[in-house]
Write a protein that holds these residues in place. Structure first.
Motif, PDB file in Angstrom:
ATOM      1  N   GLN A   1       2.577   1.581   3.309  1.00 46.95           N
ATOM      2  CA  GLN A   1       3.705   0.670   3.455  1.00 46.95           C
ATOM      3  C   GLN A   1       4.920   1.154   2.671  1.00 46.95           C
ATOM      4  O   GLN A   1       6.050   1.087   3.169  1.00 46.95           O
ATOM      5  CB  GLN A   1       3.280  -0.730   3.004  1.00 46.95           C
TER       6      GLN A   1
ATOM      7  N   THR B   1       0.840  -1.201   0.000  1.00 49.16           N
ATOM      8  CA  THR B   1       0.000   0.000   0.000  1.00 49.16           C
ATOM      9  C   THR B   1       0.876   1.253   0.000  1.00 49.16           C
ATOM     10  O   THR B   1       2.089   1.184   0.245  1.00 49.16           O
ATOM     11  CB  THR B   1      -0.905   0.027   1.238  1.00 49.16           C
ATOM     12  N   ASP B   2       0.244   2.402  -0.249  1.00 47.07           N
ATOM     13  CA  ASP B   2       0.977   3.664  -0.182  1.00 47.07           C
ATOM     14  C   ASP B   2       1.615   3.845   1.189  1.00 47.07           C
ATOM     15  O   ASP B   2       2.771   4.271   1.308  1.00 47.07           O
ATOM     16  CB  ASP B   2       0.049   4.843  -0.472  1.00 47.07           C
TER      17      ASP B   2
END
Length: 283
Positions: free
Chosen positions: A33, A30-31
Motif C-alpha cells: 500500500q 502494508t508495504d
C-alpha cells in the motif's frame, strides 16, 4: 480514509524548495500500500509516519517507482516539519527517530519569526570509491571532461545514503548538465553510488541532484547528498548549499560538520492537505 499533506522542505515560502508528501498515522498500511501511494503522488519521495517501540516516531520513505530509501534528508526533515506544525506545535524539543534499524536524534525549534526549524543528525560519514576514468561520467552528464575538477576527484560519500559527488568548475557547468540516465546508472553502479550530486563551490555550494535508478530524474533539495558534500569539503565547519534553481524551486540547506557529526537544518511550510479515498481498493 487516509490523510496526507504536501510539505515544501528547505523552503522560505510555498512552491519552493523540495516538495514532499507526508502520510501520518500510517501504522496500518502494508508495504504494498505504501508503494502504491508513493506511485500515486509521484514525488521524489513520500514519507510515512508510524509509531515505534524504541523511538518517538518511525519513518519510512518510498520513491515513485516504489523503492524504499534510507538516509536522512528532505524526506525526513519534511515529516518532522509536519509534526512541528501540527502535533508538536506547542512542544518543541529533542526527539528520537527510527530510520531502518538506526535511532537518530532530532531537534525541533522555533525561529524568531515563529517558523519551525528542524535539525537532523545523519550517520557518520563513510568515504567510498573514486571515479578513476572521468570520460564516461562526463558523457553521462552531458559535459566535457574539462568541466570536471581534478583536485577533488568524483567520490561516493555516505552519511546514510552513498551518493557520487562530482565537482565542476562553476555554476554554468552545473546548469549545463543534461543526464543520460542509462550511462549515469552504469557509472553509479561501477562505484557503488545511489545518486549523483553535481556541485561547484564559491561562497556557498551550488548543486543539482540526479538519481535515475530510483526514479528521480532531478530533485530540488537533497539533504542525503548535502550532508556528504559538507563532510567532504567543510570538515569542522558550516556549509550552505543552494539547489533547485534549474527547476524553479530554489532551496537552501544548512549543514554543520563537527568531526564525524553531520547535521542538516532547515524550515519549510505545509502547502496542502487532503484525504486519500481508498476504501475497498486494497481489499
Amino acid at each position: 480514509m487516509t490523510e496526507f499533506a504536501y510539505v515544501d522542505v528547505f523552503a522560505a515560502a510555498p512552491l519552493s524548495g523540495a516538495p514532499l508528501t507526508v502520510v501520518p498515522d500510517a501504522d496500518d498500511l502494508t508495504d504494498e500500500q505504501m508503494r502504491a501511494i508513493a506511485r500515486e503522488f509521484n514525488q521524489s519521495e513520500t514519507t510515512f509516519i508510524m509509531r515505534s517501540a524504541t523511538a518517538d516516531r518511525r519513518l519510512r520513505s518510498f520513491t515513485p517507482i516504489g523503492e524504499e530509501v534510507g538516509g536522512v534528508g528532505h524526506n525526513v526533515l519534511g515529516a518532522w516539519l509536519w509534526l512541528a506544525l501540527t502535533e508538536l506545535a506547542d512542544s518543541p524539543g529533542t526527539f528520537t527517530q527510527q530510520i531502518g534499524d538506526e535511532l537518530l536524534p532530532v531537534v525541533v525549534e522555533r525561529a524568531g519569526d515563529g517558523r519551525p526549524v528542524v535539525t537532523l543528525e545523519q550517520s557518520a560519514p563513510v568515504f567510498g570509491d573514486v571515479v578513476t576514468d572521468p570520460a564516461p561520467l562526463a558523457a553521462a552528464l552531458g559535459l566535457d571532461v574539462a568541466d570536471l575538477r581534478t583536485e577533488r576527484p568524483p567520490q561516493v560519500v555516505s552519511t546514510g545514503a552513498g551518493h557520487l559527488l562530482v565537482e565542476v568548475g562553476d555554476r554554468a557547468a552545473v546548469d549545463r548538465v543534461v543526464v543520460d540516465a542509462d550511462r549515469l546508472v552504469a557509472v553509479l553502479r561501477s562505484v557503488g553510488g545511489e545518486g549523483c550530486y553535481v556541485y561547484c563551490l564559491a561562497e556557498t555550494a551550488y548543486a543539482r541532484f540526479f538519481n535515475p535508478a530510483m526514479g528521480i530524474p532531478e530533485d530540488p533539495a537533497t539533504g542525503t547528498a548535502a550532508g556528504p558534500l559538507a563532510a567532504l569539503v567543510a570538515r569542522d565547519g558550516v556549509l550552505a548549499v543552494e539547489q533547485g534553481h534549474s527547476m524553479g524551486r530554489p532551496s537552501v540547506i544548512t549543514i554543520t560538520v563537527d568531526g564525524d557529526r553531520v547535521r542538516i537544518s532547515g524550515s519549510g511550510v505545509i502547502t496542502a492537505t487532503g484525504t486519500l479515498h481508498l476504501d475497498g481498493y486494497f481489499a
